[in-house]
Design a protein around this motif. Structure first.
Motif, mmCIF file in Angstrom:
data_model
loop_
_atom_site.group_PDB
_atom_site.id
_atom_site.type_symbol
_atom_site.label_atom_id
_atom_site.label_comp_id
_atom_site.label_asym_id
_atom_site.label_seq_id
_atom_site.Cartn_x
_atom_site.Cartn_y
_atom_site.Cartn_z
ATOM 1 N N VAL A 14 0.835 -1.188 0.000
ATOM 2 C CA VAL A 14 0.000 0.000 0.000
ATOM 3 C C VAL A 14 0.881 1.254 0.000
ATOM 4 C CG1 VAL A 14 -1.801 1.229 1.258
ATOM 5 C CG2 VAL A 14 -1.766 -1.267 1.267
ATOM 6 N N GLU A 15 0.450 2.259 -0.761
ATOM 7 C CA GLU A 15 1.181 3.526 -0.797
ATOM 8 C C GLU A 15 1.041 4.252 0.535
ATOM 9 O OE1 GLU A 15 0.683 5.267 -5.255
ATOM 10 O OE2 GLU A 15 -1.055 5.424 -3.961
ATOM 11 N N ASN A 16 2.094 4.937 0.917
ATOM 12 C CA ASN A 16 1.950 5.812 2.072
ATOM 13 C C ASN A 16 1.417 7.167 1.576
ATOM 14 O OD1 ASN A 16 4.134 7.473 1.225
ATOM 15 N ND2 ASN A 16 5.600 6.214 2.334
ATOM 16 N N LYS A 17 1.172 8.066 2.478
ATOM 17 C CA LYS A 17 0.564 9.347 2.116
ATOM 18 C C LYS A 17 1.438 10.134 1.139
ATOM 19 C CE LYS A 17 -1.565 13.428 4.139
ATOM 20 N NZ LYS A 17 -1.996 14.085 5.364
ATOM 21 N N GLU A 18 2.730 10.166 1.377
ATOM 22 C CA GLU A 18 3.642 10.909 0.503
ATOM 23 C C GLU A 18 3.660 10.330 -0.905
ATOM 24 O OE1 GLU A 18 7.533 11.427 2.229
ATOM 25 O OE2 GLU A 18 6.656 11.849 4.180
ATOM 26 N N GLN A 19 3.687 9.013 -1.011
ATOM 27 C CA GLN A 19 3.688 8.366 -2.323
ATOM 28 C C GLN A 19 2.392 8.662 -3.082
ATOM 29 O OE1 GLN A 19 4.358 4.428 -0.792
ATOM 30 N NE2 GLN A 19 6.488 4.402 -1.500
#
Length: 105
Positions: A14-19
């Protein structure tokens, strides 16, 4: 039967917020949706205060909007943003080019 993709092990990463912000901002920018791109790059800059790249993209997007609308507030913001990028990374080629394009170098 569905064949297994060689990248399937990455499917569940899962992508983090920054990604996510980076991805969405770039997509908006590439589609020419500059006002939306500005919103996402601005959020990214809040998270990554020492990263000059969001400031470069915001400057480029503001310059684009200025060229389309003629609204001087976008030109003023483009200059302010690229100066911030230059403070963070004064040797970057894209920063220097944008400074020159905006008449600041």
């Amino acid at each position: 039967m569905i064949s297994k993709s060689p990248k399937s092990k990455n499917f569940y990463n899962v992508e983090n917020k920054e990604q996510r912000l980076t991805r969405v901002a770039h997509v908006k920018y590439l589609r020419g949706e500059m006002k939306d791109a500005l919103k996402y790059f601005d959020k990214l800059a809040e998270i990554q205060e020492d990263n000059y790249i969001p400031y470069v993209y915001m400057s480029l997007a503001c310059e684009y909007v200025y060229n389309k609308t003629g609204k001087k507030k976008f030109l003023k913001r483009a200059k302010k943003l690229i100066v911030k990028a230059a403070e963070l990374n004064p040797a970057d080629e894209q920063v220097l080019l944008q400074l020159k394009n905006l008449g600041l170098f």
